[in-house]
Design an enzyme around this catalytic site. Structure first.
Site, PDB file in Angstrom:
ATOM      1  N   TYR A 184       0.822  -1.200   0.000  1.00 30.25           N
ATOM      2  CA  TYR A 184       0.000   0.000   0.000  1.00 30.25           C
ATOM      3  C   TYR A 184       0.864   1.261   0.000  1.00 30.25           C
ATOM      4  O   TYR A 184       1.375   1.693   1.037  1.00 30.25           O
ATOM      5  CB  TYR A 184      -0.926   0.024   1.214  1.00 30.25           C
ATOM      6  CG  TYR A 184      -1.877  -1.158   1.303  1.00 30.25           C
ATOM      7  CD1 TYR A 184      -2.201  -1.922   0.179  1.00 30.25           C
ATOM      8  CD2 TYR A 184      -2.451  -1.516   2.515  1.00 30.25           C
ATOM      9  CE1 TYR A 184      -3.064  -2.998   0.271  1.00 30.25           C
ATOM     10  CE2 TYR A 184      -3.328  -2.590   2.610  1.00 30.25           C
ATOM     11  CZ  TYR A 184      -3.626  -3.329   1.492  1.00 30.25           C
ATOM     12  OH  TYR A 184      -4.479  -4.387   1.585  1.00 30.25           O
ATOM     13  N   HIS A 213      -0.115 -12.388   1.478  1.00 25.26           N
ATOM     14  CA  HIS A 213      -0.842 -11.421   0.650  1.00 25.26           C
ATOM     15  C   HIS A 213      -0.922 -11.880  -0.801  1.00 25.26           C
ATOM     16  O   HIS A 213       0.098 -11.952  -1.495  1.00 25.26           O
ATOM     17  CB  HIS A 213      -0.131 -10.059   0.733  1.00 25.26           C
ATOM     18  CG  HIS A 213      -0.967  -8.911   0.290  1.00 25.26           C
ATOM     19  ND1 HIS A 213      -0.465  -7.629   0.163  1.00 25.26           N
ATOM     20  CD2 HIS A 213      -2.274  -8.827  -0.036  1.00 25.26           C
ATOM     21  CE1 HIS A 213      -1.441  -6.814  -0.222  1.00 25.26           C
ATOM     22  NE2 HIS A 213      -2.536  -7.529  -0.358  1.00 25.26           N
TER      23      HIS A 213
END
Length: 322
Positions: free
Chosen positions: A56, A142
C-alpha cells in the site's frame, strides 16, 4: 465497540476495521494531515483494528499508520500487515509515479514476489521499521494466487514458527478469491483469513464452502471489500465493481437491492456492511477509509440496526446469491 478474538489466538479485533490502503494514496493522494486526521477519527470512533501492507503506497501506509498510533497504548489496538511482496529500492524509477501499483506515490521502490521463509522475515523486519513497532499482531500471506507451493511450503511454516515463538500473535492469508483460502483453512493451522469481495450483497460465492469451513476449523474471517470497489458504497449504486467499471446487469441488481433497502429505511451501504457483519464466521468488517467523514459515516452505518425482514425480502425477490 465490540471486539472479537481471532480463531484460537489471543488477538482481538474491533467490529469495524480501518483498511489503510487509502492512506497509502490508493488511486489518489491524500496529505499527511488528512491521513492522520482519519486515523484520529477512527480511534475516537472506537476502531481498534488497523490493516495495512507494504504494497500500500510502497510502504507509505505503514509509515503513516505508525506515526498516527505512536502515542496510543500498544495493548489497546491490533495491527495486521502482510508478506509476499518485498520492497526493493529502485532509484532508476524514482522520478515516476507508481501507476502500475495503483498508488499515487513516487515509484522509488519495486515490488518483488517472495514467499520464501527469508522473504517473510525480511518483509516483517522492514514493516516493523516502517511502523515503528516491536511486534505485529496479525501477519497475512498477501495474494498468493500464483504462488501456492512456495506460500504453503516456505512462507506458512515461517509464520507458524514466528507465532510459536510469540513474535506474532496470529497468522493467516488474504485474497480476492475464496477457493485457495479454503485450502489454507483445511490444510494448515491458520487463525484467520482476509476475504475480499467474495461475501457481499452482490457476491456470496464464499458462503457455501469457505465460511462453513472457517466455522468448523475456528478460523475467523476478516471481511474486506464489502462494497465491491464502490458499487455498494453509496445510496445509489456506484459505477465500479471489483476494480473495474460495473456491468449493466450487476448495476441493475444493485439498484433493485437499494430499492428494497429503502422500503425498510435502510441505505445500500448500511445493508452492505450489516449483511457481512451478521455472519457468525466474520470477526470484523474492514473498510477502506482516508478521511474523517468516511470514518464517521462508516462507524455510524455499522452501528445502526437493520431489520431482519430486509434479508427475508431480498431472498424472496431473488436478490440474494452469487
Amino acid at each position: 465497540m465490540r471486539n472479537t478474538r481471532l480463531g484460537g489466538s489471543r488477538v482481538r479485533v474491533s467490529r469495524l476495521g480501518f483498511g489503510a490502503a487509502g492512506i497509502g494514496n490508493l488511486y489518489r493522494s491524500v496529505d499527511d494531515e488528512a491521513a492522520h486526521g482519519a486515523l484520529d477519527a477512527a480511534w475516537e470512533a472506537g476502531i481498534r483494528y488497523y490493516d495495512t501492507a507494504p504494497h500500500y503506497g510502497l510502504g507509505l501506509s505503514e509509515r503513516r499508520l505508525g506515526v498516527a498510533l505512536a502515542g496510543r497504548p500498544r495493548d489497546e489496538y491490533t495491527i495486521s500487515t502482510k508478506v509476499g511482496r518485498v520492497l526493493v529500492p529502485s532509484p532508476g524509477t524514482a522520478h515516476l509515479r507508481d501507476d502500475a501499483g495503483g498508488f499515487d506515490v513516487p515509484a522509488d521502490h519495486a515490488r518483488r514476489w517472495d514467499f520464501s521463509a527469508d522473504g517473510v522475515r525480511r518483509s516483517l523486519e522492514s514493516s516493523l521499521d516502517r511502523l515503528g513497532l516491536d511486534r505485529i499482531d496479525v501477519v497475512l500471506l498477501h495474494d498468493p494466487d500464483d504462488h501456492w507451493r512456495q506460500a504453503v511450503d516456505e512462507a506458512y511454516p515461517a509464520l507458524h514458527e514466528l507465532r510459536d515463538q510469540g513474535v506474532v500473535g496470529a497468522i493467516g492469508a488474504g485474497m480476492n478469491q475464496w477457493q485457495m483460502l479454503e485450502r489454507f483453512v483445511v490444510e494448515t493451522d491458520i487463525d484467520t483469513v482476509m476475504l475480499a469481495g467474495r461475501y457481499t450483497l452482490l457476491d456470496q460465492s464464499a458462503g457455501e464452502r469457505l465460511l462453513p469451513r472457517c466455522q468448523e476449523r475456528r478460523v475467523s474471517v476478516l471481511a474486506a471489500g464489502v462494497f465491491n470497489s464502490g458499487v455498494l458504497a453509496t445510496e445509489e449504486p456506484g459505477r465500479m465493481y471489483d476494480y473495474r467499471p460495473v456491468a449493466d446487469p450487476v448495476h441493475a441488481k444493485a439498484a433493485r437491492i437499494a430499492e428494497v433497502c429503502r422500503r425498510h429505511g435502510v441505505t445500500l451501504p448500511q445493508a452492505a456492511m450489516a449483511f457481512v457483519a451478521r455472519h457468525p464466521a466474520v470477526a470484523t468488517v474492514v473498510v477502506g477509509m482516508k478521511t474523517t467523514g468516511q470514518v464517521a459515516r462508516n462507524a455510524q452505518l455499522l452501528a445502526k440496526p437493520v431489520p431482519d425482514a430486509l434479508w427475508d425480502d431480498l431472498a424472496t425477490e431473488g436478490l440474494m446469491g452469487p
